[in-house]
Design a protein around this motif. Sequence first.
Motif, mmCIF file in Angstrom:
data_model
loop_
_atom_site.group_PDB
_atom_site.id
_atom_site.type_symbol
_atom_site.label_atom_id
_atom_site.label_comp_id
_atom_site.label_asym_id
_atom_site.label_seq_id
_atom_site.Cartn_x
_atom_site.Cartn_y
_atom_site.Cartn_z
ATOM 1 N N GLN A 24 54.109 27.334 43.972
ATOM 2 C CA GLN A 24 52.769 27.782 43.554
ATOM 3 C C GLN A 24 52.136 28.680 44.593
ATOM 4 O OE1 GLN A 24 53.725 24.666 44.128
ATOM 5 N NE2 GLN A 24 51.992 23.287 44.426
ATOM 6 N N LYS A 25 52.481 28.441 45.888
ATOM 7 C CA LYS A 25 51.852 29.274 46.914
ATOM 8 C C LYS A 25 52.406 30.700 46.860
ATOM 9 C CE LYS A 25 50.033 29.501 51.427
ATOM 10 N NZ LYS A 25 50.091 29.097 52.821
ATOM 11 N N SER A 26 53.697 30.817 46.682
ATOM 12 C CA SER A 26 54.244 32.167 46.629
ATOM 13 C C SER A 26 53.732 32.890 45.370
ATOM 14 C CB SER A 26 55.769 32.129 46.654
ATOM 15 O OG SER A 26 56.252 31.252 45.692
ATOM 16 N N PHE A 27 53.560 32.115 44.322
ATOM 17 C CA PHE A 27 53.004 32.705 43.099
ATOM 18 C C PHE A 27 51.604 33.246 43.371
ATOM 19 C CE2 PHE A 27 50.632 32.134 39.134
ATOM 20 C CZ PHE A 27 51.406 32.891 38.281
ATOM 21 N N GLN A 28 50.791 32.400 44.037
ATOM 22 C CA GLN A 28 49.419 32.806 44.367
ATOM 23 C C GLN A 28 49.440 34.048 45.255
ATOM 24 O OE1 GLN A 28 46.462 31.095 43.454
ATOM 25 N NE2 GLN A 28 45.415 32.868 44.327
ATOM 26 N N ASN A 29 50.324 34.059 46.236
ATOM 27 C CA ASN A 29 50.396 35.195 47.154
ATOM 28 C C ASN A 29 50.690 36.488 46.403
ATOM 29 O OD1 ASN A 29 49.836 33.592 49.253
ATOM 30 N ND2 ASN A 29 51.891 33.657 50.192
ATOM 31 N N ARG A 30 51.640 36.365 45.461
ATOM 32 C CA ARG A 30 51.976 37.578 44.716
ATOM 33 C C ARG A 30 50.782 38.068 43.899
ATOM 34 N NH1 ARG A 30 55.900 35.972 41.152
ATOM 35 N NH2 ARG A 30 56.758 34.435 42.581
ATOM 36 N N PHE A 31 50.093 37.074 43.310
ATOM 37 C CA PHE A 31 48.925 37.401 42.517
ATOM 38 C C PHE A 31 47.867 38.077 43.372
ATOM 39 C CE2 PHE A 31 44.730 36.057 40.964
ATOM 40 C CZ PHE A 31 44.762 36.575 39.688
ATOM 41 N N ASP A 32 47.620 37.456 44.552
ATOM 42 C CA ASP A 32 46.617 38.025 45.443
ATOM 43 C C ASP A 32 47.007 39.432 45.887
ATOM 44 O OD1 ASP A 32 45.302 35.706 45.160
ATOM 45 O OD2 ASP A 32 45.779 34.898 47.164
ATOM 46 N N ALA A 33 48.269 39.601 46.215
ATOM 47 C CA ALA A 33 48.729 40.896 46.702
ATOM 48 C C ALA A 33 48.484 41.962 45.640
ATOM 49 C CB ALA A 33 50.206 40.832 47.063
ATOM 50 N N LYS A 81 40.366 45.910 52.972
ATOM 51 C CA LYS A 81 40.651 46.172 54.361
ATOM 52 C C LYS A 81 40.969 44.893 55.119
ATOM 53 C CE LYS A 81 37.217 49.225 54.039
ATOM 54 N NZ LYS A 81 35.835 49.597 54.380
ATOM 55 N N ASP A 82 40.231 43.832 54.822
ATOM 56 C CA ASP A 82 40.453 42.580 55.546
ATOM 57 C C ASP A 82 41.785 41.957 55.137
ATOM 58 O OD1 ASP A 82 38.041 42.898 56.648
ATOM 59 O OD2 ASP A 82 36.978 41.614 55.213
ATOM 60 N N PRO A 83 42.402 41.227 56.074
ATOM 61 C CA PRO A 83 43.592 40.488 55.679
ATOM 62 C C PRO A 83 43.194 39.392 54.686
ATOM 63 C CG PRO A 83 42.983 39.918 57.908
ATOM 64 C CD PRO A 83 42.096 41.062 57.500
ATOM 65 N N LEU A 84 44.115 39.068 53.846
ATOM 66 C CA LEU A 84 43.819 38.123 52.781
ATOM 67 C C LEU A 84 43.330 36.777 53.307
ATOM 68 C CD1 LEU A 84 46.686 38.659 50.262
ATOM 69 C CD2 LEU A 84 44.234 39.051 49.918
ATOM 70 N N SER A 85 43.893 36.357 54.459
ATOM 71 C CA SER A 85 43.575 35.012 54.926
ATOM 72 C C SER A 85 42.098 34.870 55.285
ATOM 73 C CB SER A 85 44.443 34.670 56.136
ATOM 74 O OG SER A 85 44.251 35.663 57.118
ATOM 75 N N ALA A 86 41.449 35.960 55.529
ATOM 76 C CA ALA A 86 40.044 35.874 55.865
ATOM 77 C C ALA A 86 39.236 35.301 54.708
ATOM 78 C CB ALA A 86 39.521 37.257 56.247
ATOM 79 N N HIS A 87 39.715 35.550 53.507
ATOM 80 C CA HIS A 87 38.955 35.062 52.366
ATOM 81 C C HIS A 87 39.429 33.721 51.875
ATOM 82 C CE1 HIS A 87 37.296 39.064 52.132
ATOM 83 N NE2 HIS A 87 38.540 39.547 52.191
#
Lengths: 974, 482
Positions: A795-804, A811-817
């Motif tokens: 599920q995490k890799s799925f979420q990452n792909r979705f977020d990407a 501009k901010d890295p994703l982890s900031a949010h």
Amino acid sequence: MPDDALFLISIIALPFLGSFIAALLPTNARNAEAWLAGLVSVGVVAIAISFRPVLAAGNVVRAEYAWLPEFGLNFILRLDGLAWSFVVLIGGIGFLVVLYARYYMSPADPAPRFFAFLLAFMGAMLGIVVSGNLIQLVVFWELTSIFSFLLISYWNHNQTARDGARVALTVTAAGGLCLLAAMLLLGRIVGSFDLETVLTSGPRIVSHPLYLTMLILFALGVLTKSAQFPFHFWLPRAMVAPTPVSAYLHSATMVKAGVFLLARFWPAMAGHEYWFWIFAPIGVATLLIGAFMALFQQDLKGLLAYSTISHLGLITLLLGLGSPLAAVAAIFHIMNHATFKASLFMAAGIIDHEAGTRDVRRLGGLYRAMPITALLATVAAAAMAGVPLLNGFLSKEMFFAETIESHVDTVLDKALPYIATIAGVFSVAYSLRLIHQVFFGPPAKDLPRQPHDPVLWMLLPVALLVLICLLVGILPGPTIGNFLAMAVHATLGPQTPTYSLAVWHGFTPALFMSGVAMIGGVALYFALQRYLSGDVEGVPILGALKGKRLFERALVFLSWRWARELEQNAGTTRLQPQMRLLVCVTIAAALWSLFSRPGSLDFTWPSSADPAFVLVWLVGGICAVAAAYQAKYHRLVSLILTGGAGLATCITFAWLSAPDLALTQLLVEIVTTVLILLGLRWLPKRIEGLDPDMTPKARLRRVRDLLIAVAGGAGLAALSYTVLTWPIGNSIASNFLERAYTEGGGRNVVNVILVDFRGFDTFGEIAVLAIASITVFSLLRRFRPARDSIELPAQKSFQNRFDADRYTGGKDPLSAHYMIVPGLIMRLLFPVIAMTAAFLFMRGHDLPGGGFVAGLTLAIAFILQYMAGGTRWAEARLRVLPARWMGFGLLAAAATGAGAWFFGRPFLTSAFAYADIPILGKVPMASALFFDLGVFSVVVGATVLILIALAHQALRVQRVSSDAAAAPPTEGSR
Amino acid sequence: MNTFMASSFGPALPEIILAIGVLVLVLVGAFMGNRSNWIIGTASFALLAAALLAVGLTPPTRTTIFAGSFISDDFARYMKALVLLGSAAAIALSSDFMEREGFARFEYPILILLSTIGMMMMISANDLIALYLGLELQSLAAYVIAAIHRDNVRSSEAGLKYFVLGALSSGMLLYGASLVYGFTGTVSFPGIASSLQGEASIGLILGLVFLSAGVAFKLAAAPFHMWTPDVYEGAPTPVTAFFASAPKAAAMAMAVRLFIGGFPSITESWQQIIVFVSILSMVIGAFAAIGQTNVKRLMAYSSIGNVGYALIGLATGTQAGVQGIIIYMAIYLAMTLGTFALIIGMRRGNQYVETIADLSGAAQTHPWRAFCLAMMMFSLAGIPPLAGFFSKFYIFAAAIQTGQMMLVVLAVIGVLTSVVGAFYYIRVVKIMYFDEPKPGFEKLPDGAQAVLIACSVVVVFFWLIPSPLVDSAAHAARSLFH
């Protein structure tokens, strides 16, 4: 008397000592060995003869040594007439065998081994006959089995020798164990293991309810040793032994041990019909079968072996008849048989030695080449056949006379004279065959060697024995009369009948029977001569009766195949079936004890139940069952369901008015669930549900496991319920309730118990907790995640792909949010939870709360921070390291405890007072509070340390996966 | 303070010596690592010797301390001495093994010592809690020792199996203990004994059944024996030697204390269980051993069978029976340790071999070793006049003395199974003496040699002077039936 004792013990000690010395002599010292063995035998006979005057007067010589006194067992040596005659036989024939063996054994054979074994065997045999104690007797009995095994397998490079020895040992040693059981029973019946006592308690033995059991076991021991049908098969197989061994074992010793015992216990045991019904039929069967089979043997020693079996059958029959006169005949025949059979074996050995073969068909006309041997063998064989003027005739005559007498009025008894005559016919026939086919007839042509008479020293023993046969046969009274009288009197005591030892008794039925046997035997032999000389192997009719094969097959089945199958079917090296078995056996045992006795569990159902409470329990139970069901397939679900079950427990505690327990349970549930959750990440991937193509067998297995689980669970629940509803005796609980406030200064009894009443336990427990968390930490420090769990969860890799896809432009890295809102809330919660923890801690002594609960609460606050901010963020802000928390906690607890010493009290004695703190008001200040602080501190530290250990895995895995991308996979495990 | 110590801790002095010693050794090991192997090995011997001395100095009178949880009497002294000797032998046997196999670790003697403390606690336990504590201390150390050769799959498997099954059985024992407590209201053995008047309640019987299951597991008695062959085969040989020796004696002592000390008035109830377990153990031990090709598995089944014989003594519930058990365990220890000393010597071409076939013709290559092993085998088979005969004799005699039909039958079954047992023991002798010789083994390590000599002397010459062992066993048994 001490001299007597010394002499008596040396009868046994001499051979064993000799054996020991013989074993130490060099391999080629044949003469020294023979001298040694010869001297030992002569010494034994000499000692025996020195006792003769004492014994002739009807006395018994005894010597006793303390052996196992607390069992009433002394090492007793007892020499009476019967034992004496056996000592003389064993020693005398032993001497002749030694003399013979000196010239028989080839220089290549290792002499020390042979003579050492032979002497040891002689010692064991002497031990049997002079034992005055049942157990000691069995010990020597088994020793003869072992040494005969070693003697038979003397030429151990030969496969058949090994087999023969093994069969002999198995049969006789097993019989010996039966004998041991019989002797233990006998000792119990009589109340003593002393032979003297046993021999005089005949009526008591016979009337005892265990008599039959004992007798059967005894018979098994005796019959196996004396090679009686159906255990006779070991004896012919033992003929692979060197001939001196055969001559010794199968004439005067080994096989005679069985009949010796029959004679020995005759006065004590024979007074019952059972005795007749066990020994007489077996004796008859052995007599006939042995004689019949002997006739058809082609091997010289085989013929002698079967004739031995037959003669032993005769002796057993005589002893089995139960009449004193028959017993006299038996003892007489034992002596006679020993002399003529020993000489015949030796003669057979000479023929084998000189002609190079023992096959009767290949031999012939040897009287020309070896006249002296021929003469001696002929006389001995005639004694065996029962020709008048030889010793065999006398005892056979007595036997025939005895068969005519009536004993137990049955068909068997009536048929005995005919059976005896038939056996006599066969006996004459095989004796005649032995002589005629070997020494007479056309000379043999293709013998391996050129036969001639052997050296004088080899003939001498044979000649001596034959001379005895003659002397006894012609002049029985002067030669053997006293000898026999002593033995008979010692055996039968007051029952000794009158008998006469004369060559000529007039024209009696027995003489007529002898005549019939003679004529019939001669006729039978000449009728069968052509057939026997032909190319026949084995025995007609009875040839199918292969005791040995049956024995081996039984042995293979019993010992090999069944054992293998048992192990294959019942044994397993897999853990699961082993556990299943463990559980099943326990359930079965519980059920068995439940149903095997009257009365049942006092099971009373509760009279009423609140529906809501039942519902809570139903939910809890369902959660627990479902957790078990999902444990293999979906760990996360299973864990959550376990939490549900735990929650039901919490509610139960609260329901049953134990809020403090409920609170503790709740917090423990939370902390452990979270920690296990973190650990779950590193377990291998889950199995996706049940296999749809599951075989019916697998389904059945699952059903079976379900049934086991239900049975076990229901049983445990029922038992727990019964115990819980069992009326409580004087429990310590009320004591705690009473004293919690008065002596512990707190109203929260659980807390008072923890920090005061059982403070020492708690102190130990927190120490264990600290150690455990350090252990977890150090174990996980070296933990290497499994390869398949390195990748990000699905599920995490799925979420990452979705977020990407969605935020590529930002501009901010994703982890900031990432989790920004819940993260903020959790951070804000930290002081609140910490405050709650402080609150719980402070009020803990009187109200639900306390150090343990407060510690868990604060730990939850830390867990939230880790979850919200991530490992790096949380650790960058961690001010007090967990190890210090734990160290401080332990020290605080110890210091509180030790503080009591300053007031002259034992460790951990508590004191309490109320402190007036501004704003808060009166606050109870027990010294236990500081102790509780220690508990609190250790709990926080330990939990956080485990948390760190688990959380660090996440960091490490990132490193591992980046390393794996960059470098070869073998590196980068740290 | 001193008088306080002397009066209340005195009987536990052997345990205290060992416990403090172990703690010191752990620290030494932790700071020095595997360099300290020899120090720790030597110190362990010294500790065991000191404990043995302390056991010897303990007064033979019956004393209880720690509020009656811990009992010291002749029985305890005897069994503790046995356990200490067994543990010392286990350490001696490992002397070269670990180095050669490349897993020498300082933890090994320490774990043995810990386990020994547990065993001594089991022997002296006078209530259910003390019993359980001792048992767990013994078991936990044993689980770790089984898996001490961590790089070896079989060793790890043995440790894991032992642990899982052991935990299950400990659970059962604990469950049984709590049932007994629930129905009698006390955990102390004398307390339980005095609360049992008349017919036992069904719940108590169930508790007894569970307790017996736990005990049977620790004894490796059938039907709870399944782990034994696997663990014996998988664990390194010195570890197996340890498992087969001292813990057996301790578990047997525990069973005696539990059943005879705790439930003397309901003998018939547990007698049935013990008789059943005994028969099954003897039969399985005898028949399953026949098909074995691995010496260690063979010894595993042999130990199962031997426990079956010893349990006959327990089933009698009499003083003579207990005396039989004590003698049996002492002689069994000597036979087992001697045999394992020889198995450890089975090293050829730089590796250890374990199949029976590897012994073939050993009589020609190593006559003395073969002779010793033959004596051990004959003794295990119960052939007189070797010690093994007497151990069986005392047990069977005790069973027959009671005159109960069930026990007489039990003794007869015992005799019959020992005939079957003799078959496979003697087969080993036959292979050694009659089969074609294989290349010789390497030299026997000194430790194993010492153990072998000591054990052989006991086994071969026991019959000459049996009285020291037998008399003290009689005293020990009497102390239980005061």
